[in-house]
Design a protein around this motif. Structure first.
Motif, PDB file in Angstrom:
ATOM      1  N   GLY A 200       0.804  -1.220   0.000  1.00  0.00           N
ATOM      2  CA  GLY A 200       0.000   0.000   0.000  1.00  0.00           C
ATOM      3  C   GLY A 200       0.827   1.254   0.000  1.00  0.00           C
ATOM      4  O   GLY A 200       0.398   2.285   0.516  1.00  0.00           O
ATOM      5  N   PHE A 201       2.035   1.204  -0.574  1.00  0.00           N
ATOM      6  CA  PHE A 201       2.963   2.328  -0.501  1.00  0.00           C
ATOM      7  C   PHE A 201       3.220   2.905  -1.883  1.00  0.00           C
ATOM      8  O   PHE A 201       3.430   2.170  -2.845  1.00  0.00           O
ATOM      9  CB  PHE A 201       4.286   1.879   0.120  1.00  0.00           C
ATOM     10  CG  PHE A 201       4.883   2.895   1.040  1.00  0.00           C
ATOM     11  CD1 PHE A 201       5.798   3.815   0.559  1.00  0.00           C
ATOM     12  CD2 PHE A 201       4.514   2.957   2.366  1.00  0.00           C
ATOM     13  CE1 PHE A 201       6.344   4.769   1.400  1.00  0.00           C
ATOM     14  CE2 PHE A 201       5.063   3.904   3.218  1.00  0.00           C
ATOM     15  CZ  PHE A 201       5.975   4.816   2.726  1.00  0.00           C
ATOM     16  N   SER A 202       3.224   4.243  -1.979  1.00  0.00           N
ATOM     17  CA  SER A 202       3.473   4.913  -3.254  1.00  0.00           C
ATOM     18  C   SER A 202       4.909   5.405  -3.377  1.00  0.00           C
ATOM     19  O   SER A 202       5.315   5.879  -4.432  1.00  0.00           O
ATOM     20  CB  SER A 202       2.511   6.099  -3.413  1.00  0.00           C
ATOM     21  OG  SER A 202       2.713   7.038  -2.369  1.00  0.00           O
ATOM     22  N   PHE A 203       5.668   5.353  -2.283  1.00  0.00           N
ATOM     23  CA  PHE A 203       7.081   5.763  -2.258  1.00  0.00           C
ATOM     24  C   PHE A 203       7.263   7.237  -2.617  1.00  0.00           C
ATOM     25  O   PHE A 203       8.218   7.622  -3.290  1.00  0.00           O
ATOM     26  CB  PHE A 203       7.920   4.876  -3.193  1.00  0.00           C
ATOM     27  CG  PHE A 203       7.959   3.448  -2.766  1.00  0.00           C
ATOM     28  CD1 PHE A 203       8.808   3.024  -1.761  1.00  0.00           C
ATOM     29  CD2 PHE A 203       7.100   2.528  -3.347  1.00  0.00           C
ATOM     30  CE1 PHE A 203       8.828   1.700  -1.351  1.00  0.00           C
ATOM     31  CE2 PHE A 203       7.101   1.204  -2.950  1.00  0.00           C
ATOM     32  CZ  PHE A 203       7.972   0.789  -1.949  1.00  0.00           C
ATOM     33  N   THR A 204       6.322   8.062  -2.157  1.00  0.00           N
ATOM     34  CA  THR A 204       6.455   9.509  -2.336  1.00  0.00           C
ATOM     35  C   THR A 204       6.760  10.199  -1.006  1.00  0.00           C
ATOM     36  O   THR A 204       6.871  11.419  -0.965  1.00  0.00           O
ATOM     37  CB  THR A 204       5.160  10.102  -2.920  1.00  0.00           C
ATOM     38  OG1 THR A 204       4.057   9.769  -2.061  1.00  0.00           O
ATOM     39  CG2 THR A 204       4.898   9.567  -4.319  1.00  0.00           C
TER      40      THR A 204
END
Length: 483
Positions: A200-204
């Protein structure tokens, strides 16, 4: 009796194998991002900040830097973030149930969770699984250890119950490396010593980006391999083919960037596939956990001594082969199970804990509001939720002056079948086990197992009148690696 999904992509199967190995070695950690909570019904950042954008007369759909949007609101109100705090409390305090993904992870022996989420879904899932969660959302909490904790949950951006301290606006992010330096140190250490699965991670997130880059610079080619699961880019309604292909090119470049900081991407077409992957990991783990169901007032056709020796030697051998045993301490059977596992553990110089044996003696009198039979059913469901294999021996009890079949064993068998657990009734021990063995032999589908014909032959032996207890012992030990 289930097997892994044969239609999974090859890279998904490799991911399952790699994460299962890390789980078995106690190295697997989870990092949960906002998407992991959205599946439960919580809002994303755009929905959370829509009232803030409305206050500023901005369109939240046109804003891509939402951290700065939150900062704009604080600036306009003289650094007062009361409305932001209230939004956080209002949106994330509702009692939303954990998702199936949360529940699966909570059942697994994972001891380390990191999250940027403010909600308490991870903690709730752990508590529902009777695990003691040690939650850390302030630097002071890092210096203390909750007694008998089963897992640590690091909430690096704060907790909904302490909204005024949560990381929300750009000021908070800019001060993070100073104010929250112990969290950066702790996460850096875990990224070095554990294998993370990002979900659930967008890495922003700028904080995580900072930490990943520091670890990469320090360890270069020696950095640990981590994993994340992302949904592959898909063409939106009304999106031009050129724009879609542009996003696909960026997806390839982003995958390479993540690999540069030690994170390998596995793609899914639908989010539901993430649940399938987690279930497959749990299935692999549960194969090494055996539930032993047994109760005996009458040991016929065997003597009490022969029966106890059989259960004792079997439990000892199973423990020696690195299987974990779960038992409800059944009448006439439980003591032999404990003795077998305990003796094997002590012989290996170890100490008895939940890695070898889980005992759940059944309460014998009703104290609370729930009827006793309902409590027993919930007990059985809870025990079997951890198992991948269930062995059934004997199965009778004394009712008044008459020996009757064990209804509890029947219920445990039904629960096991409903949950896809591989069942092994030892038919030669008689009573309920005999009836269950007959059912299994009528319904077993060997085509669903790679070693189906061998399994069928061994299962048949467990009810053959020519089979004695010594041979049944050998048969079960030969069966387990084939499942």
């Amino acid at each position: 009796m289930t097997t892994e999904n044969p239609y999974m992509a090859r890279d998904q199967l490799r991911l399952i194998d790699e994460l299962s190995k890390e789980l078995a070695e106690g190295n697997l950690a989870i990092f949960a991002g906002a998407g992991f909570s959205m599946a439960a019904g919580y809002v994303d950042w755009k929905k959370l900040l829509k009232p803030i954008a409305d206050d500023l007369e901005l369109d939240v759909e046109k804003e891509w830097d939402l951290v700065t949007l939150a900062q704009y609101h604080a600036n306009v109100h003289g650094a007062n973030r009361a409305k932001l705090n209230q939004l956080l409390v209002s949106e994330f305090s509702s009692k939303i149930a954990p998702t199936e993904n949360h529940k699966i992870l909570a059942r697994l022996p994972i001891q380390t969770y990191w999250t940027t989420n403010y909600d308490r879904l991870i903690e709730t899932a752990l508590e529902s699984n009777e695990k003691n969660a040690d939650t850390k959302h302030t630097t002071k909490q890092l210096a203390t250890t909750k007694p008998k904790r089963d897992a640590v949950v690091y909430k690096m951006h704060g907790d909904v119950e302490h909204a005024s301290e949560a990381v929300l606006i750009r000021d908070d992010y800019e001060r993070y490396h100073v104010k929250m330096q112990p969290f950066i140190t702790a996460l850096s250490g875990d990224l070095i010593s554990k294998t993370f699965l990002f979900l659930g991670f967008s890495f922003t997130d700028p904080n995580l980006d900072y930490i990943l880059s520091r670890v990469r610079i320090q360890y270069a080619q020696d950095q640990r391999q981590h994993h994340c699961i992302l949904r592959r880019a898909r063409q939106h309604d009304g999106e031009s083919q050129a724009d879609f292909e542009y996003r696909q090119r960026k997806e390839v470049l982003f995958k390479g960037e993540l690999l540069r900081v030690g994170i390998k991407v596995t793609y899914v077409e639908e989010f539901a596939e993430i649940t399938q992957i987690l279930k497959a990991i749990e299935h692999k783990h549960k194969k090494k956990t055996l539930f032993i169901s047994g109760a005996a007032h009458d040991y016929g056709p065997w003597s009490e001594s022969e029966a106890e020796q059989f259960v004792y030697k079997l439990s000892k051998a199973i423990s020696k082969d690195q299987y974990r045993v779960i038992s409800g301490f059944g009448l006439g059977i439980g003591s032999a199970v404990i003795t077998g596992v305990l003796e094997q553990t002590i012989m290996n110089g170890g100490r008895l804990d939940n890695d070898q044996l889980i005992l759940r003696p059944f309460p014998q009198s009703q104290v609370g509001q729930k009827p006793l039979d309902q409590i027993w059913t919930e007990y059985r469901q809870n025990m079997l939720a951890h198992a991948g294999v269930a062995i059934f021996v004997f199965g009778n009890k004394l009712k008044g002056e008459e020996t009757v079949l064990s209804g509890g064993m029947r219920e445990e068998f039904d629960i096991a079948m409903e949950n896809g657990i591989f069942v092994i009734p030892v038919g030669i021990t008689g009573s309920m086990s005999r009836l269950l063995w007959e059912e299994v032999m009528k319904t077993f589908d060997e085509s669903k197992h790679p070693h189906g014909n061998k399994i069928t032959a061994l299962l048949r032996e467990l009810g053959d009148e020519a089979t004695d207890l010594a041979r049944a012992h050998e048969v079960i030990l030969n069966l387990l690696p084939l499942i």
